[in-house]
Scaffold this motif. Sequence first.
Motif, short mmCIF file in Angstrom:
data_model
loop_
_atom_site.label_atom_id
_atom_site.label_comp_id
_atom_site.label_asym_id
_atom_site.label_seq_id
_atom_site.Cartn_x
_atom_site.Cartn_y
_atom_site.Cartn_z
N THR A 115 0.84 -1.21 0.00
CA THR A 115 0.00 0.00 0.00
C THR A 115 0.87 1.25 0.00
O THR A 115 0.49 2.28 -0.53
N HIS A 116 2.04 1.15 0.63
CA HIS A 116 3.01 2.24 0.65
C HIS A 116 4.31 1.69 1.22
O HIS A 116 4.35 0.54 1.65
N LEU A 117 5.35 2.49 1.23
CA LEU A 117 6.67 1.94 1.55
C LEU A 117 7.15 2.26 2.96
O LEU A 117 8.35 2.29 3.22
N HIS A 118 6.23 2.49 3.90
CA HIS A 118 6.64 2.63 5.31
C HIS A 118 7.10 1.27 5.85
O HIS A 118 6.67 0.22 5.39
N ALA A 119 7.98 1.35 6.88
CA ALA A 119 8.67 0.17 7.40
C ALA A 119 7.74 -0.98 7.80
O ALA A 119 8.07 -2.15 7.58
N ASP A 120 6.58 -0.66 8.37
CA ASP A 120 5.69 -1.72 8.87
C ASP A 120 4.83 -2.32 7.76
O ASP A 120 3.96 -3.15 8.02
N HIS A 121 5.08 -1.92 6.53
CA HIS A 121 4.37 -2.49 5.37
C HIS A 121 5.35 -3.17 4.42
O HIS A 121 5.03 -4.19 3.83
N VAL A 122 6.54 -2.61 4.29
CA VAL A 122 7.54 -3.13 3.35
C VAL A 122 8.58 -4.03 4.02
O VAL A 122 9.19 -4.88 3.38
ZN LIG Z 1 2.33 4.22 7.02
#
Ligand SMILES: [Zn+2]
Length: 302
Positions: A115-122
Amino acid sequence: MMLGDFEITALLDGTHPFPVHEVMTRNMPGIAGAKPSSGKLADVKPGEADALLAAVDLKAPVEGSINAFLINTGNRLILIDSGAGSLYGACCGNLIRNLEASGYKPEQIDEIYLTHLHADHVGGVAPNGKMAFPNATVRASKVDVDYWLSKTNENAAPALLHAMFEGAMASLKPYIDAGRLKPFDNGAELSAGIRAIPAPGHTPGHSFYEVVSRGQKLVLWGDIVHVGPIQFPDPAVTVAYDSDGALAETQREAIFADAAQNGYWVGAAHVAFPGLGHVVAKGTEFTWIGANYTTVLAAPAK
Ligand SMILES: [Zn+2]
């Protein structure tokens, strides 16, 4: 749950104490024509966060879930977001264990849509810098890829976000090296029944994924909500991590209204696990109705 022909599995990566008083913000009206500035929620509306949390028997800091979702279309396995991997420490990085507990192996995953490249997603695509999904192609909005993989942008961004740039670069590197990071243009249909919808604000290329099978619809909406008990009743509350707080607020208000009006399923990254449910409108406020848990895998009623 089943969504038409698709099996949807919510995967918990972990929970961590969300520092409500430190990172929740609120846009303040600016000078005409200027971008609104934002201030700490605790300063702009003192007591609001604590009162809203108390109403549901919570207090700050609130444990926040990090959820990801696996879609089994029948011939492809697509993971939406990947958790934090090793980037958030011991709280998190449980996605693979929970994927395996659900009956799947990481090497079976065909694609990962972020959904986006923040640490808790990527972060979960490559814990400790090692590719966790050896056969998967990683897809993310070209806008987010261009933004987060740039040292120039990192240097220009607020210090709070620097670790996010580093995390995105380290996590995606093995996939870039293998030629398996494939950015997409906004609004692309990525797989039959799954479409990316641009929803910039939280990050420049933040995307929803609309999943449709046999007329049933689920929207996986990434970071529209960080603390549900605060932001459903008051969608104007933002977070310090928003790249553009004013736009993030607009996106939240629009998708809440759309979800409430159209009654489709929602999958949220940071609503308490499993983060699947519906949104209803109550005047100008919204309420989250969590899915009723069942061990019977059957088509949802709605
Ligand atoms: Zn985020």
